[in-house]
Design a protein around this motif. Structure first.
Motif, short mmCIF file in Angstrom:
data_model
loop_
_atom_site.label_atom_id
_atom_site.label_comp_id
_atom_site.label_asym_id
_atom_site.label_seq_id
_atom_site.Cartn_x
_atom_site.Cartn_y
_atom_site.Cartn_z
N TRP A 213 0.81 -1.22 0.00
CA TRP A 213 0.00 0.00 0.00
C TRP A 213 0.84 1.28 0.00
CZ3 TRP A 213 -5.23 0.22 -0.53
CH2 TRP A 213 -5.90 -1.01 -0.47
N THR A 238 -2.14 5.20 -3.31
CA THR A 238 -2.55 3.86 -3.74
C THR A 238 -4.06 3.78 -3.90
OG1 THR A 238 -0.65 2.79 -2.69
CG2 THR A 238 -2.56 1.41 -3.11
N LEU A 256 -3.46 -5.78 -5.69
CA LEU A 256 -2.13 -5.36 -5.26
C LEU A 256 -1.18 -6.55 -5.11
CD1 LEU A 256 -2.94 -2.59 -2.61
CD2 LEU A 256 -2.07 -2.27 -4.93
N SER A 260 2.07 -6.96 -7.37
CA SER A 260 3.38 -6.96 -6.73
C SER A 260 4.22 -8.13 -7.22
CB SER A 260 3.24 -7.01 -5.21
OG SER A 260 2.74 -8.27 -4.77
N SER A 338 5.29 -2.96 -3.22
CA SER A 338 4.34 -1.95 -3.69
C SER A 338 4.41 -1.84 -5.21
CB SER A 338 4.64 -0.59 -3.05
OG SER A 338 4.44 -0.64 -1.66
N ILE A 344 -0.36 -2.68 -12.00
CA ILE A 344 -1.78 -2.72 -11.62
C ILE A 344 -2.66 -2.81 -12.87
CG2 ILE A 344 -3.66 -1.36 -10.62
CD1 ILE A 344 -1.64 -0.31 -8.57
#
Length: 413
Positions: A213, A238, A256, A260, A338, A344
């Motif tokens: 995050w 985020t 996430l 990652s 992150s 994403i």
């Protein structure tokens, strides 16, 4: 008519009646002298009044002329004043988002950086690059020329001591190190910030863990910013990215976590979407040859507290590692770093394909090959072996490079 005639006419005896003639004359002369004295006094008063009027008129005229001179001098008095030179003492100045040239001028005057707002406005207008001045915290000098102030605001080095850059894929441990080294916060400060989920705005979906995050970006550390303030900004970034990408709150953590892994598994963003597809295919392949296991080296390493290298056979066989996706099906407990926006987006919109494996065969270019079967994966892995024989210095250094090492055996066996 004389005074004696007057009293005779009215039938009254004059006050001097019966007095000698000489005595009456003396009194008459005395009264005449008194009347003359009074007339001279009245003339002196009149003359004084006239002189006073003349003097006051003259003063008024001179005052009027002086006022004109003052008014004529005002433009010269309001001419912009400016300091000269590069300045004196260091001073920290924060420029807020959306600040105009006029806003910046007022801030710099208050901080005693420039002499006047007008001087800065002139220098700001004269510099064609001034519109590129960014919001942030700067180290400037007191009593510096306005032109030099504009130049320093355009110089990235003026902000370097106040900016914190978090790279894509950074773990919370790595972010903590940056907060301590760049922000000057203590270990306790950062741990307290990570733990204060309400203050940093961490959603329930995160399960109380900030891993994943802490959005990769460059953050400005204001003079009075606390560790909690900075971490809250990361979490907020985020949340904004997820919302802008159209991710529902219930999917925040899963997106996430997948992103990652994508970030860690390949160094070349060209392959992000294909890796995201491999993740989806493996999670769905519960009854197939992968049995729903991701078999990613990056997750195993994270569980071991490492970000680089290649896990050993013993480490891969260790089921006590909750992040060992060779032993545990499904996603690991949390993200392993992150992810950036590109990762994403790759997870949100993976391409169509039935790939179950991938391997990076060139550690310098990041070239990665994808396979739909274990046999095809073995063939592709042989290309990596050949590459390493031709480039032993590159492959021998893979263990020291997180991105290279993590991609060397990516995609499982």
């Amino acid at each position: 008519m004389t005074e004696d005639d007057f009293f005779s006419a009215v039938g009254v005896e004059a006050p001097d009646a019966g007095q000698p003639e000489d005595s009456r004359r003396r009194r008459h002369r005395s009264r005449q002298a008194e009347r003359n004295r009074r007339r001279r006094k009245r003339r002196r008063h009149a003359l004084t009044a006239i002189v006073l009027v003349v003097v006051l008129t003259g003063v008024g005229f001179v005052g009027f002329k002086a006022l004109g001179v003052i008014r004529g001098a005002q433009p010269a008095q309001t001419t912009v004043s400016d300091y000269t030179g590069a300045g004196e003492d260091d001073v920290i100045v924060t420029i807020p988002d959306g600040a105009t040239g006029a806003d910046i001028a007022e801030i710099l005057v208050e901080k005693e950086v420039v002499a006047t707002a007008g001087a800065f406005k002139e220098a700001y207008s004269a510099n064609s690059n001034s519109s590129s001045i960014q919001a942030g915290t700067y180290t400037l000098k007191t009593h510096m020329s306005a032109a030099n102030a504009v130049a320093l605001l355009l110089d990235p080095s003026s902000r370097s001591d106040h900016t914190l850059t978090i790279p894509e894929g950074a773990t919370k441990a790595q972010v903590k190190e940056r907060l301590m080294s760049v922000g000057g916060y203590s270990d306790a400060d950062v741990e307290q910030a990570f733990a204060d989920t309400a203050a940093i705005g961490l959603p329930e979906a995160a399960g109380g863990d900030v891993e994943g995050w802490l959005a990769p970006s460059t953050y400005d550390i204001a003079e009075d910013a606390t560790a909690t303030d900075v971490v809250a900004s990361m979490v907020s970034t985020t949340l904004t990215r997820l919302a802008n990408a159209g991710v529902s709150e219930s999917d925040y953590e899963a997106v996430l976590t997948k992103a990652s892994i994508v970030e860690r598994e390949v160094s070349n963003a060209t392959y992000y979407r294909q890796v995201a597809r491999v993740i989806e295919n493996r999670l769905a392949d519960k009854g197939g040859e992968t049995k729903g296991m991701l078999q990613m080296d990056s997750t195993v390493l994270y569980g071991l507290g490492r970000t680089g290298g290649i896990p050993s056979s013993e480490e891969i066989a260790d089921s006590s590692n909750a992040y060992n996706t060779y032993q545990h099906a499904g996603l690991p407990p949390t993200p392993i770093g992150s992810p950036g926006e590109a990762a994403i987006q790759a997870v949100i919109n993976p391409p169509e394909g039935d790939w179950l494996y991938f391997v990076t065969v060139n550690l310098e270019t990041g070239e990665t090959l994808f396979a739909t079967s274990h046999e095809e994966q073995v063939t592709n892995t042989e290309k990596l072996t050949a590459y390493c024989k031709s480039n032993p210095e590159v492959c021998s250094g893979a263990s020291a490079s997180p991105s290279a090492a993590a991609t060397a055996t990516a995609g499982g066996e």
